[in-house]
Design a protein around this motif. Structure first.
Motif, PDB file in Angstrom:
ATOM      1  N   ALA A  31      -7.394  -1.458   5.116  1.00 41.65           N
ATOM      2  CA  ALA A  31      -6.552  -0.373   5.625  1.00 41.65           C
ATOM      3  C   ALA A  31      -6.265  -0.487   7.117  1.00 41.65           C
ATOM      4  O   ALA A  31      -5.136  -0.279   7.550  1.00 41.65           O
ATOM      5  N   GLU A  32      -7.272  -0.847   7.896  1.00 43.00           N
ATOM      6  CA  GLU A  32      -7.074  -0.915   9.346  1.00 43.00           C
ATOM      7  C   GLU A  32      -6.218  -2.113   9.768  1.00 43.00           C
ATOM      8  O   GLU A  32      -5.785  -2.186  10.916  1.00 43.00           O
ATOM      9  N   ASN A  33      -5.949  -3.018   8.850  1.00 44.08           N
ATOM     10  CA  ASN A  33      -5.146  -4.200   9.162  1.00 44.08           C
ATOM     11  C   ASN A  33      -3.832  -4.248   8.387  1.00 44.08           C
ATOM     12  O   ASN A  33      -3.093  -5.217   8.503  1.00 44.08           O
ATOM     13  N   ALA A  34      -3.546  -3.217   7.605  1.00 44.16           N
ATOM     14  CA  ALA A  34      -2.292  -3.138   6.849  1.00 44.16           C
ATOM     15  C   ALA A  34      -1.272  -2.384   7.694  1.00 44.16           C
ATOM     16  O   ALA A  34      -1.396  -1.180   7.892  1.00 44.16           O
ATOM     17  N   HIS A  35      -0.284  -3.093   8.203  1.00 44.43           N
ATOM     18  CA  HIS A  35       0.688  -2.519   9.134  1.00 44.43           C
ATOM     19  C   HIS A  35       2.064  -2.324   8.488  1.00 44.43           C
ATOM     20  O   HIS A  35       3.088  -2.388   9.162  1.00 44.43           O
ATOM     21  N   VAL A  36       2.070  -2.095   7.208  1.00 46.36           N
ATOM     22  CA  VAL A  36       3.302  -1.908   6.447  1.00 46.36           C
ATOM     23  C   VAL A  36       3.964  -0.589   6.847  1.00 46.36           C
ATOM     24  O   VAL A  36       3.290   0.400   7.123  1.00 46.36           O
ATOM     25  N   LEU A  37       5.292  -0.595   6.915  1.00 50.27           N
ATOM     26  CA  LEU A  37       6.041   0.624   7.202  1.00 50.27           C
ATOM     27  C   LEU A  37       6.493   1.278   5.902  1.00 50.27           C
ATOM     28  O   LEU A  37       7.054   0.607   5.029  1.00 50.27           O
ATOM     29  N   PHE A 136       0.983  -9.607  19.088  1.00 49.45           N
ATOM     30  CA  PHE A 136       2.046  -8.941  19.842  1.00 49.45           C
ATOM     31  C   PHE A 136       2.129  -7.476  19.396  1.00 49.45           C
ATOM     32  O   PHE A 136       1.502  -7.074  18.417  1.00 49.45           O
ATOM     33  N   GLY A 137       2.923  -6.718  20.102  1.00 47.52           N
ATOM     34  CA  GLY A 137       3.288  -5.368  19.673  1.00 47.52           C
ATOM     35  C   GLY A 137       2.157  -4.378  19.505  1.00 47.52           C
ATOM     36  O   GLY A 137       2.319  -3.395  18.793  1.00 47.52           O
ATOM     37  N   GLY A 138       1.007  -4.635  20.100  1.00 43.68           N
ATOM     38  CA  GLY A 138      -0.093  -3.697  19.990  1.00 43.68           C
ATOM     39  C   GLY A 138      -0.935  -3.844  18.736  1.00 43.68           C
ATOM     40  O   GLY A 138      -1.848  -3.052  18.498  1.00 43.68           O
ATOM     41  N   TYR A 139      -0.637  -4.847  17.911  1.00 43.68           N
ATOM     42  CA  TYR A 139      -1.466  -5.074  16.731  1.00 43.68           C
ATOM     43  C   TYR A 139      -2.851  -5.566  17.156  1.00 43.68           C
ATOM     44  O   TYR A 139      -2.957  -6.317  18.125  1.00 43.68           O
ATOM     45  N   PRO A 140      -3.887  -5.224  16.409  1.00 39.12           N
ATOM     46  CA  PRO A 140      -5.200  -5.799  16.710  1.00 39.12           C
ATOM     47  C   PRO A 140      -5.328  -7.187  16.068  1.00 39.12           C
ATOM     48  O   PRO A 140      -4.788  -7.424  14.988  1.00 39.12           O
ATOM     49  N   ALA A 141      -6.013  -8.094  16.747  1.00 40.89           N
ATOM     50  CA  ALA A 141      -6.283  -9.409  16.157  1.00 40.89           C
ATOM     51  C   ALA A 141      -7.247  -9.220  14.987  1.00 40.89           C
ATOM     52  O   ALA A 141      -8.130  -8.375  15.028  1.00 40.89           O
ATOM     53  N   SER A 142      -7.060 -10.011  13.948  1.00 42.46           N
ATOM     54  CA  SER A 142      -7.891  -9.875  12.748  1.00 42.46           C
ATOM     55  C   SER A 142      -7.738 -11.116  11.886  1.00 42.46           C
ATOM     56  O   SER A 142      -6.667 -11.720  11.852  1.00 42.46           O
ATOM     57  N   PRO A 143      -8.784 -11.472  11.131  1.00 43.46           N
ATOM     58  CA  PRO A 143      -8.632 -12.597  10.198  1.00 43.46           C
ATOM     59  C   PRO A 143      -7.731 -12.253   9.009  1.00 43.46           C
ATOM     60  O   PRO A 143      -7.362 -13.132   8.237  1.00 43.46           O
ATOM     61  N   HIS A 144      -7.341 -10.990   8.879  1.00 40.14           N
ATOM     62  CA  HIS A 144      -6.495 -10.552   7.769  1.00 40.14           C
ATOM     63  C   HIS A 144      -5.015 -10.576   8.117  1.00 40.14           C
ATOM     64  O   HIS A 144      -4.168 -10.307   7.259  1.00 40.14           O
ATOM     65  N   ASN A 145      -4.708 -10.871   9.368  1.00 38.67           N
ATOM     66  CA  ASN A 145      -3.322 -10.848   9.823  1.00 38.67           C
ATOM     67  C   ASN A 145      -2.943 -12.177  10.445  1.00 38.67           C
ATOM     68  O   ASN A 145      -3.747 -12.815  11.109  1.00 38.67           O
TER      69      ASN A 145
END
Length: 154
Positions: A31-37, A136-145
């Protein structure tokens, strides 16, 4: 033949496929790495949405978000299950890239997942010239992204 045209996320024709898109992204990414709109996010003034049609059948959709006057982001690419491997995603991505160029963006970025469910999307982006890049864009780094970009200045 696939027709890609401007659309609005509140369009009733998009509702079911958009729900599948959001649920799928959330099912394969924490959930914390799902950036879907969702429809509300896609309705933001900074976002332009296109839908792809095969006659009167919805084949897919994709969006472009303006991050800065020279930087855009590919958002919410999805192909309907009935239209997979028929060039729909490539047509939508080509429309997004063309619009980014027309706006004068120097760079087009995207964030996608690393789970096997995202393999086809990753192959599409790689084939279109996107390469791995910084967060970029304020996303957090993660192995899921996975963060990718396309240099449009060349």
């Amino acid at each position: 033949m696939i027709e890609v045209r401007p659309d609005h996320p509140a369009s009733p024709a998009l509702a079911a496929l958009l729900a599948i898109h959001v649920a799928g992204a959330r099912a394969h990414t924490p959930a914390e790495n799902a950036h879907v709109l969702d429809a509300g996010g896609l309705a933001a003034a900074s976002v332009t949405l296109w839908s792809a049609w095969d006659g009167d059948e919805l084949a897919g959709f994709g969006a472009l978000k303006e991050l800065a006057p020279d930087h855009g982001e590919v958002k919410s690419m999805r192909t309907a299950a009935t239209h997979l491997r028929r060039g729909v995603a490539a047509a939508i991505l080509a429309r997004i890239v063309a619009e980014a160029r027309a706006r004068g963006y120097a760079r087009l970025s995207l964030e996608t997942g690393t789970a096997p469910a995202f393999d086809a999307a990753n192959r599409l982006y790689e084939s279109a010239g996107f390469v791995d890049g910084p967060v970029f864009g304020g996303y957090p780094a993660s192995p899921h992204n996975r963060f990718m970009s396309l240099d449009l200045g060349a």
